[in-house]
Design an enzyme around this catalytic site. Structure first.
Site, short mmCIF file in Angstrom:
data_model
loop_
_atom_site.label_atom_id
_atom_site.label_comp_id
_atom_site.label_asym_id
_atom_site.label_seq_id
_atom_site.Cartn_x
_atom_site.Cartn_y
_atom_site.Cartn_z
N GLY A 146 9.29 69.99 -15.23
CA GLY A 146 10.74 70.19 -15.19
C GLY A 146 11.26 71.49 -15.77
N SER A 147 10.43 72.54 -15.76
CA SER A 147 10.94 73.80 -16.35
C SER A 147 12.05 74.41 -15.49
CB SER A 147 9.80 74.80 -16.57
OG SER A 147 9.35 75.34 -15.37
N MET A 174 7.26 66.58 -5.76
CA MET A 174 6.02 66.66 -4.98
C MET A 174 5.99 65.57 -3.91
SD MET A 174 4.88 69.24 -6.42
CE MET A 174 3.20 69.43 -5.88
N ARG A 175 7.00 65.62 -3.07
CA ARG A 175 7.06 64.60 -2.03
C ARG A 175 7.86 65.15 -0.86
NH1 ARG A 175 5.73 59.34 -1.40
NH2 ARG A 175 7.20 58.03 -0.26
N HIS A 201 10.09 77.47 -4.22
CA HIS A 201 8.66 77.51 -3.90
C HIS A 201 8.07 78.78 -4.51
CE1 HIS A 201 5.02 76.58 -1.74
NE2 HIS A 201 4.96 77.84 -1.37
N ASP A 261 14.63 71.95 5.33
CA ASP A 261 14.75 71.33 6.65
C ASP A 261 13.56 70.39 6.85
OD1 ASP A 261 12.60 72.87 7.36
OD2 ASP A 261 13.72 74.22 8.68
N GLU A 262 13.34 69.95 8.08
CA GLU A 262 12.33 68.90 8.26
C GLU A 262 10.90 69.43 8.22
OE1 GLU A 262 14.30 70.13 12.05
OE2 GLU A 262 14.96 69.47 10.07
N ASP A 277 8.44 73.69 3.39
CA ASP A 277 8.70 75.03 2.84
C ASP A 277 9.18 75.99 3.93
OD1 ASP A 277 7.85 74.06 0.36
OD2 ASP A 277 5.77 74.63 0.74
N GLU A 293 11.24 82.38 -11.21
CA GLU A 293 11.82 81.14 -10.66
C GLU A 293 13.02 80.71 -11.50
OE1 GLU A 293 9.16 77.88 -9.67
OE2 GLU A 293 7.47 79.25 -9.65
C1 GRF Z 1 7.35 75.34 -9.57
O1 GRF Z 1 6.36 76.33 -9.50
C2 GRF Z 1 8.11 75.27 -8.27
O2 GRF Z 1 8.22 76.50 -7.63
C3 GRF Z 1 7.26 74.33 -7.45
O3 GRF Z 1 6.81 73.37 -8.37
C4 GRF Z 1 6.76 73.94 -9.67
C5 GRF Z 1 7.58 73.05 -10.55
O4 GRF Z 1 7.54 73.47 -11.89
N1 GRF Z 1 8.00 73.77 -6.35
P1 GRF Z 1 8.54 72.83 -12.95
O5 GRF Z 1 8.32 71.33 -12.91
O6 GRF Z 1 9.93 73.19 -12.54
O7 GRF Z 1 8.15 73.43 -14.26
#
Ligand code: GRF
Length: 217
Positions: A26-27, A104-105, A123, A155-156, A159, A188
């Site tokens: 969750g960073s 992750m889904r 991403h 979208d569907e 990425d 990010e």
């Molecule tokens: C990040 O690298 C994000 O780009 C990817 O998953 C990772 C999540 O990291 N989709 P965090 O949980 O936000 O630290």
């Protein structure tokens, strides 16, 4: 009636309510929360942090911050059924904009249709290069000299949606995949709040996959 002796109460514009979906540390969620706390996203609030994984550290962090949280475990459940529950939960919390932050889904078509052009993802690569898992390692192993991250509409396809913004990161001679991933993550944390600000402002149009800012007069 909420009028005072000196006239009607001033109109306070409603804030855009974010629904953050995460599966892990969750960073990125915390970077968004910090940006809100710092006043960088003045008209935004977090309406819900939801995880599909019990024990996700990001969910515990949200709880500690006093935010509304929900855990709807997805493992072993049909996607359509789980997504329907997530949509219900997001609606119950009056979420306007869904932000995937390490969720992750894959989302079902019904989920995407429930929030048209209102789902963002981050991403850790310069899309369309290296979609999918371990994007930073893919870029490193490929020998890229420039890597980075992308915030895009969902979208569907995996990425794939319209890009809101990208930030680049040089690959240094002494890098390995982990040091590179750490520097991408720093970017990010800047990119996601900035992308949210852009989308919430509404000052853009999308034309042939391009996000085009509309300057304010
Ligand atoms: C990040 O690298 C994000 O780009 C990817 O998953 C990772 C999540 O990291 N989709 P965090 O949980 O936000 O630290």
């Amino acid at each position: 009636m909420s009028a005072s002796a000196s006239g009607p109460a001033p109109h306070v514009p409603e804030k855009t309510r974010l629904g953050i979906l995460l599966s892990g540390r969750g960073s990125n969620f915390l970077a968004i929360a910090r940006a809100i706390a710092a006043g960088q996203l003045a008209n935004v609030e977090i309406g819900l942090v939801l995880s599909n994984v019990a024990g996700a550290p990001g969910l515990a962090a949200a709880h500690e911050l006093g935010l509304a949280t929900a855990c709807l475990v997805s493992r072993g459940r049909p996607r359509a059924e789980h997504d329907a529950d997530v949509i219900t939960c997001l609606r119950q919390h009056r979420v306007d904009l869904v932000c995937l932050a390490g969720y992750m889904r894959l989302l079902s078509a019904d989920f995407i249709a429930a929030f048209p052009d209102r789902i963002l993802n981050i991403h850790p690569s310069l899309l369309p290069a290296f979609p999918g898992l371990d994007a930073q390692m893919q870029a490193f192993d490929y020998g890229c000299t420039v890597a980075g991250c992308t915030v895009h509409f969902v979208d569907e396809h995996l990425d794939h949606g319209v890009i809101v913004l990208q930030r680049t990161v040089p690959v240094l001679d002494h890098d390995d995949a982990h040091t590179l991933a750490a520097r991408i993550l720093e970017q990010e944390h800047l990119a996601y709040p900035e992308a949210i600000a852009r989308v919430v402002s509404g000052d853009y149009r999308i034309e042939a996959r391009r996000y085009i800012p509309i300057p304010r007069p």
